[in-house]
Structures are given as C-alpha cells and as structure tokens.
Design a protein around this motif. Structure first.
Motif, mmCIF file in Angstrom:
data_model
loop_
_atom_site.group_PDB
_atom_site.id
_atom_site.type_symbol
_atom_site.label_atom_id
_atom_site.label_comp_id
_atom_site.label_asym_id
_atom_site.label_seq_id
_atom_site.Cartn_x
_atom_site.Cartn_y
_atom_site.Cartn_z
ATOM 1 N N ALA A 1 -3.054 -12.475 5.879
ATOM 2 C CA ALA A 1 -4.302 -11.730 5.678
ATOM 3 C C ALA A 1 -4.463 -10.817 6.890
ATOM 4 C CB ALA A 1 -5.467 -12.689 5.549
ATOM 5 N N PHE A 2 -4.409 -9.497 6.642
ATOM 6 C CA PHE A 2 -4.353 -8.526 7.734
ATOM 7 C C PHE A 2 -5.684 -8.423 8.469
ATOM 8 C CE2 PHE A 2 -0.402 -5.851 7.250
ATOM 9 C CZ PHE A 2 0.200 -6.664 6.306
ATOM 10 N N GLN A 3 -5.567 -8.224 9.769
ATOM 11 C CA GLN A 3 -6.755 -7.972 10.570
ATOM 12 C C GLN A 3 -7.393 -6.654 10.131
ATOM 13 O OE1 GLN A 3 -5.979 -8.082 14.772
ATOM 14 N NE2 GLN A 3 -7.995 -7.298 15.270
ATOM 15 N N THR A 4 -6.529 -5.648 9.911
ATOM 16 C CA THR A 4 -6.998 -4.361 9.401
ATOM 17 C C THR A 4 -6.272 -4.075 8.095
ATOM 18 O OG1 THR A 4 -7.035 -3.686 11.714
ATOM 19 C CG2 THR A 4 -7.442 -1.976 10.071
ATOM 20 N N PRO A 5 -6.843 -4.459 6.964
ATOM 21 C CA PRO A 5 -6.168 -4.218 5.679
ATOM 22 C C PRO A 5 -5.905 -2.722 5.475
ATOM 23 C CG PRO A 5 -7.944 -5.784 5.411
ATOM 24 C CD PRO A 5 -8.079 -5.214 6.796
ATOM 25 N N VAL A 6 -4.753 -2.408 4.900
ATOM 26 C CA VAL A 6 -4.268 -1.024 4.814
ATOM 27 C C VAL A 6 -4.780 -0.357 3.539
ATOM 28 C CG1 VAL A 6 -2.199 0.408 4.750
ATOM 29 C CG2 VAL A 6 -2.222 -1.681 6.120
ATOM 30 N N GLU A 7 -5.168 0.907 3.653
ATOM 31 C CA GLU A 7 -5.639 1.651 2.479
ATOM 32 C C GLU A 7 -4.467 2.252 1.720
ATOM 33 O OE1 GLU A 7 -8.548 4.513 3.674
ATOM 34 O OE2 GLU A 7 -9.883 2.991 4.529
ATOM 35 N N LEU A 8 -4.512 2.174 0.407
ATOM 36 C CA LEU A 8 -3.481 2.791 -0.440
ATOM 37 C C LEU A 8 -4.171 3.780 -1.388
ATOM 38 C CD1 LEU A 8 -1.389 -0.400 -1.403
ATOM 39 C CD2 LEU A 8 -0.913 1.236 0.432
ATOM 40 N N PRO A 9 -4.321 5.041 -0.960
ATOM 41 C CA PRO A 9 -5.052 6.020 -1.783
ATOM 42 C C PRO A 9 -4.398 6.200 -3.157
ATOM 43 C CG PRO A 9 -4.630 6.879 0.430
ATOM 44 C CD PRO A 9 -3.855 5.611 0.303
ATOM 45 N N GLY A 10 -5.222 6.217 -4.181
ATOM 46 C CA GLY A 10 -4.706 6.469 -5.531
ATOM 47 C C GLY A 10 -4.109 5.254 -6.215
#
Lengths: 257, 496
Positions: free
Chosen positions: A91-100
């Motif tokens: 579980a990421f400390q800063t979850p990554v954005e995946l646009p679209g």
C-alpha cells in the motif's frame, strides 16, 4: 508452511544519486512469522519506505547485499509482478495517479492478472462487480469512486481507502502498509484499520510502517521494530509504541550509536 | 538509471515484432507501365471509360502538378521520390460478376480472411448475391478497395431504399455524373497542393457517398483500403456529400502487406455538409510502418478536407494513426455556414524510425462557428512526431471559438515530439484557446501497475489507452476495440 514466512537477512541497498551512490539500507534483519502483524517505526530518513520499495521490487534501488525470502522463495530474484502474484502487496505512501485509466477497469485487470498467475479462473464483469461492491461497502466508499480515473482528483483519504480496496481485492498473504495512516481523519483511520484487521488470519502477515502510535491502537501489532540509519535497532512488543510516543527515539538512537 | 535503461531495452525489442498484416495477394493484375505522362492519364481515363470532362480535369491537374514542387516544410525526411518509377494503374483483371463464392478468386477470399472479414460479408464483397434477409444482418456496409479498383459493394439495397448512394467513385462517374461533376474538386481544388494535384491526375478509384435531404444513413459505412501490387502508388479519391438535415458516419480502415520498397500513397478525401448536415469520418490506419531499422514502409501523403457549407452543419474527423513510415496528413474543416462545427480527434503513434507530421486546419469563415481539436501524440523508439495545426479566424467569424489540446507522451529517450500551432485571428470577438502538454510514462506509474500484478507491457497498454481515451471514445464502438488492440500491438515490447 515454514514458520519464517518473511525472512530478511543483512539486507543492504543503495540508490544512484547522480554520480554518488547513497547507502540507505545497511543490513536489515527482520523475521515475520505467518499470521503476525509487525510494525516499523523510526525517524524520517531511516530507510522505512526504502525497505518497502526494495521488498516490492522497485528498480531504482540496487541491492548490494543480504537476502529476502517470502514463502521460501528468493524475493529479490522476482519481477515486481511475480512478487505480487506470490502474494506481496504494497500500500503506497503516495498512491500514483493514472490519468484516463478507469479505477474499476484497473482493479479488474489487476485482480485477473494475479488470479491467472495463481492458477485461478478470471472473474467476469458480473462476478467482479459483485465482489468489489461488497468491499466498497465495507470501506464506506461510494460506487462513484470506481468510475473515476485511478487516484486522479482523489483526496488523501480517498487514495488510502482505494489502496485498502485494492489490497482486499488482490487477497495478498503479505501486505506492507507504508504510512497508510498519514492524511487520514479518525473515522477513515478506523475504517482502514478494520479493512486490515479483518484480513488477519494464520495465512496473512503484514508489515505496518508508521510514524504514529495512533494507528497501532487500531491495528495492534505482534511486534514493533525501531528502524534508524538503515537498520533495525530495537524490537519489542506492542507496548513499545506507547513508550516511543512518550519518550521519542532518542534513547534507542544513542544506544545504537 | 536502471529504470530508463529498462525502458530503452523494451523500446529496442519493439520493432522485432513481425507485422501482423504483412501478406501479399498473388492474383492476376492489369498493370500500366511505370511512369507518369499524359498518355498514362489517358490510359487510366479510357480504362475507366470516363467522360471527356473528367479527362480534361485530370489533364489540367497534371499540368499544374508539373509546375508544382514537393512541399518541404513538414518535419519529415526521406530520400527523393522518383515519380517516374511508379505504376499509376493496377487493377485485378475483371471477369463477369461471380455467381457464387466458388467462382471468386480464392486468393482474394484468403486476403479478406486475413483481414478478419466475416464469411457472409466476404461473399457480398466479392459480389456474390445472397438470399433475401441475410444482407440486413450485419450493421456495417463495406466497400472494399482492393488495390485501385473497388471489387464490390455491399448492402447496396438497404442503402438504396433509404436513398443513400454508396459506391465506387468510378461507378458514380458513370451513374451519377452530374453529382460527381458538381462536387469533385470543390473542396480540394486540383491545384491545392502537390500531392492533391497528383491524385487528381491519376486517381483510380475510391468511395462515393451521397446522402439526400433529411436522411439519416441507416448504417455505418466502411471501406477497407489495401495496398497490394508491388511498386503501385495508391491514389484513392473519396467524395462524401450530405444534404440538408442528413447525416452519415463513415469508417475507413487500412491494412497493407509487408514489403521492402517504400510505397507512395496520396489520397484525397472531400466532404461536403449542407445545412444541419453532419458527417463523422473515422480512420484507423495501420499501414506497414517499415522494419525496426526504418527500412520499407508506406509514404502517406494525404489531403483530407471537409466543407461545412450550410448553417449548423458539423464535420468530425477522428483518426488513429499507427502505421506508415511517413505520415503527412491534416484533415481540415472549412467552417463556412453560420454556427457550423468542426472537430478533430487524433491519436498518432510512432515507433522505431517512423515519422509523422499531422494535425488539422480549422478555417472559421462564418459567424459563431466552433471547432475542437484534441490531438494525442505517442512517440517511442527513434521516431519523430509533430502536431501541426492551423486555426484561422476570418474577419467575419464573429463570436467563433476554438479549443485546442495537444498532449504528447514519450516512451524512451531517443524519440521526439513537437507541437507547431499556427493561430491567425482577424476578428476581435473570436476566441482561440490552446493547451499543450508533454509527458513521459513515469517509472512510478509502471511500478505501481506492476506491483498490482500487471506485466510491464499490459501496464504500458493501460497507460497509453488512458492517455488516448478522449479520442478513442469518439470512435464508433467496433472501431474503438480494434484501435485499442492496435495501440497495444504498435507499442508491443516497448517495455519489458
């Protein structure tokens, strides 16, 4: 199943920092038996997040020594997706954005990728939706979050809940939670903790990385480790959290020095 | 940095995939000798039994072409083309129409099969008559262009009942000469540009669509273009006319066999939309892009333009361009009618040594005209991709608006992406907006996906499809699925 479910010995790792190599892990020793939840606490820059990235297989880090096994397999020899299939979840400390990329579509793709790798049948759209609805309800998440793009425009709390949702859907046997409590209000914290606690079983272990004793009131660990300067410098029972909260890391740091 | 090295490795393996549609059909051909002169044009015209006016039109185009120079302003590089070393006419030898599938050249059927055309459609494509009722089932009408000659047209009857004309343009010349004469070259004049003039001189076939007043075309229209004969330039000419209050959605899909020599392709597409008419023109182009060393591949020099002649008319271009060694293509809209609307949605993928210089032109003439441009560019390998777009607000285009968004995604560190917007505004009340971004697929994104169990390749596919979503959602359903597959195939091995 071997008693030493997760076994880390003398693990050293560094990162390429331009020209220079920066040593971050300097001989981490850690054993997590099956069914146990351990916590790692420690000051900023002690290497807690790096440990989670190295275990999950992030390529920016170079492992320079030591071993890490999971279910008897050499974890360090596996690709990140193979580690995920084996049951490791971060579980990421800063979850990554995946646009679209639609959140539900991402989740279903991930779930079916690990199911395939584990020799299970893929979930069809209907079965998936049923399973995911059950989990979102548990986590008090709205269906609308499934329709949005992965982590795009999510609040801090929504991102963390989304991580817990992914964790529950992917059914890991070893979960690493990297400061999952940061940015959560008390209600969200309770919901997230409940999401982890209900996974607790003899076949599930977790490593909880946190700065705050507060989370450990809700996810009560079997062991607590203090990490500093790339090493585990002290270990103890759940009572250690309160001691650290009251006295800080100073006494352990001076002991280690 | 190991992460970048990983990406580079994967990009290198990209070109090693064999081209999925690399096959060639061996059937009897009727080929004109190489070279271009007035005799070649007379030969083409007489082979097609054309009226005198059309021959004159071709000759006029040829004479102006002789005076023109190949454009050099695009950011593409290729060795000089010898226009005298090209066959300008190649047609499958005509037999009287077959009565059953057994009579159809089996090579042709095999080609259709590899293209994934269902059997009952194959029969119709080859001109075999089927029992009543069967033709109404599939919702797409296909006019297959096999090399230069349209072999057959399907669903003619359903369309005829609606009053829609959908046929090879060579046939339209014979059957509807008044329509062809009125509109041919009315959007793209013979002297428009070097390639358009060449096309006008030597075009051999293409599609013709006419939708009369008030008719919604009852099905999506589709054309499969194939480039087949060795060293044969392909010069398609498409003309679509939609009258007042009528509408049509036209799908164009392209695949080509693998070959070593570069092949010239210079098509012209003209669209005319009258009052309250709407035309949706969608393209998925995956011609042979050349191998991983940049050898071979199609040269694609296309002129596509639509005229919104009537008030409130609308023309929408959607393109997914993954193929060709060189792409030179600017589907445009002339927004003449008051309140008319132009749209351009584009995904351009380049890999290995592919070069693309593509974009659009939105010419706002009428009042309150609107245009939207969404262009997504994905570059991998050593490829180079340029978005080039013109937005021109003419003095009378009061209250007109344009919105442009250009996003580039880079994979690896040896490719290039460029955005060249031209904006001319001659009306104070017109508004033009331009947004542009350039990004790379981040290691964070890849790692996040892989931690969740996705392979690196699936992760790239997911991220790229997400990047293109705003464009892909404009495609008709059956094309959207194909386009998604195509994006993944085009970038296969770009990581992992």
């Amino acid at each position: 199943m071997s008693k030493q479910f997760v076994s880390i010995n003398g693990l050293c790792a560094r990162i390429d920092d331009g020209e220079a190599h920066k040593e971050i892990l300097r001989g981490v020793d850690l054993e997590i038996p099956a069914g146990e939840v351990h916590a790692i606490m420690g000051p900023n820059g002690s290497g807690k997040s790096t440990l989670s990235y190295v275990l999950a297989g992030r390529e920016d880090y170079e492992v320079t020594g030591g071993t890490a096994t999971f279910k008897g397999q050499d974890l360090l020899a596996l690709e990140p997706e193979e580690r995920a299939a084996l049951g490791l979840f971060l579980a990421f400390q800063t979850p990554v954005e995946l646009p679209g990329v639609n959140n539900a579509n991402f989740l279903r793709t991930a779930v079916n990728a690990v199911r395939r790798a584990r020799g299970m049948d893929e979930l069809d759209a209907v079965a998936f939706l049923k399973a995911v609805r059950k989990e979102t309800k548990h986590l008090s998440m709205s269906d609308e979050m499934l329709k949005r793009n992965v982590n795009v425009g999510f609040s801090g709390g929504e991102k963390k809940r989304n991580e817990v949702l992914q964790m529950r859907m992917l059914q890991p046997s070893f979960a690493i939670l990297d400061e999952t409590d940061s940015g959560l209000d008390i209600d969200a914290l309770r919901i997230v903790a409940e999401g982890v606690n209900s996974l607790r079983s003899p076949d599930f272990s977790a490593l909880v990385i946190t700065h705050h004793q507060r989370l450990l009131d809700y996810i009560v660990p079997d062991r607590i480790h203090v990490m500093a300067k790339g090493r585990i410098i002290h270990s103890g029972g759940p009572e250690l959290a309160r001691q650290l909260e009251a006295q800080g890391y100073a006494q352990f740091l001076s002991e280690a020095a | 940095m190991p992460a970048v090295a990983e990406t580079r490795k994967t990009v290198e393996t990209l070109g090693q995939n064999t081209y999925k549609w690399g096959f060639e059909t061996d059937i009897e051909m009727d080929i004109a000798p190489k070279g271009l002169n007035e005799d070649t044009i007379r030969l083409i015209s007489s082979r097609k039994n054309e009226p005198q006016w059309l021959l004159e039109w071709r000759l006029k185009a040829y004479r102006s072409w002789l005076e023109m120079r190949e454009p050099t302003w695009a950011k593409v590089h290729y060795p000089p083309i010898d226009y005298q070393d090209v066959h300008y006419y190649a047609a499958p030898r005509k037999k009287p129409g077959p009565k059953s599938l057994e009579e159809v050249d089996p090579e042709l059927l095999r080609t259709y099969e590899k293209l994934g055309i269902p059997l009952h459609e194959q029969a119709m494509l080859a001109g075999v008559e089927l029992p009543e009722g069967e033709e109404a089932r599939p919702p797409v009408a296909v006019d297959a262009v096999f090399d230069s000659v349209s072999v057959a047209t399907t669903f003619r009857k359903t369309l005829q009942e609606a009053g829609v004309i959908f046929c090879p343009i060579s046939e339209a010349v014979q059957e509807h000469p008044e329509l062809v004469r009125k509109y041919l070259g009315s959007v793209v004049p013979v002297t428009d540009n070097f390639y358009a003039a060449l096309n006008a001189a030597v075009f051999t076939d293409g599609s013709f669509v006419f939708v009369p007043k008030g008719v919604r075309c009852p099905m999506e229209l589709s054309t499969y273009f194939r480039i087949n004969a060795r060293n044969t330039g392909q010069f398609e000419r498409t003309l679509i006319i939609v009258e007042d209050g009528a509408s049509v959605s036209y799908l164009e899909g392209c695949t080509a066999p693998m070959r070593d020599e570069n092949q010239l392709h210079a098509a012209v597409v003209e669209l005319v939309a009258m009052e309250d008419a709407s035309i949706k023109y969608s393209t998925v182009q995956n011609w042979y892009p050349g191998d991983e060393n940049g050898k071979g591949g199609i040269y694609n020099f296309v002129t596509k333009r639509g005229a919104c002649r009537g008030a409130r008319s609308k023309i929408s271009w959607t393109q997914v361009e993954t193929g060709s060694a060189i792409t030179w293509k600017y589907p445009s809209c002339i927004l003449q009618g008051e309140g008319s609307v132009g749209e351009f949605y584009s995904v351009a993928v380049t890999n290995n040594h592919q070069q693309a210089d593509t974009g659009t032109k939105m010419i706002h003439i009428g009042r309150n005209t609107r245009s939207t441009i969404i262009a997504k560019t994905i570059s991998a390998g050593q490829s180079d991709s340029t978005y080039r777009g013109l937005v021109r607000m003419m003095p009378k285009a009061a209250g007109s608006r344009n919105f442009t968004q250009c996003d580039s995604l880079l994979i690896g560190d040896r490719c290039g992406a460029h955005t060249v917007p031209y904006i001319e505004n001659r009306n104070m009340s017109a508004r033009v907006e331009h947004e542009a971004t350039t990004s790379k697929i981040s290691e964070d994104q890849l790692f996040y996906c892989r931690q969740r169990g996705l392979s690196e390749e699936d992760a790239v596919g997911l991220i790229v499809n997400g990047f293109c979503k705003d464009v892909l959602k404009e495609l008709p359903m059956e094309f959207a699925v194909e386009a998604q597959k195509l994006l993944q195939i085009s970038l296969e091995g770009s990581v992992g």
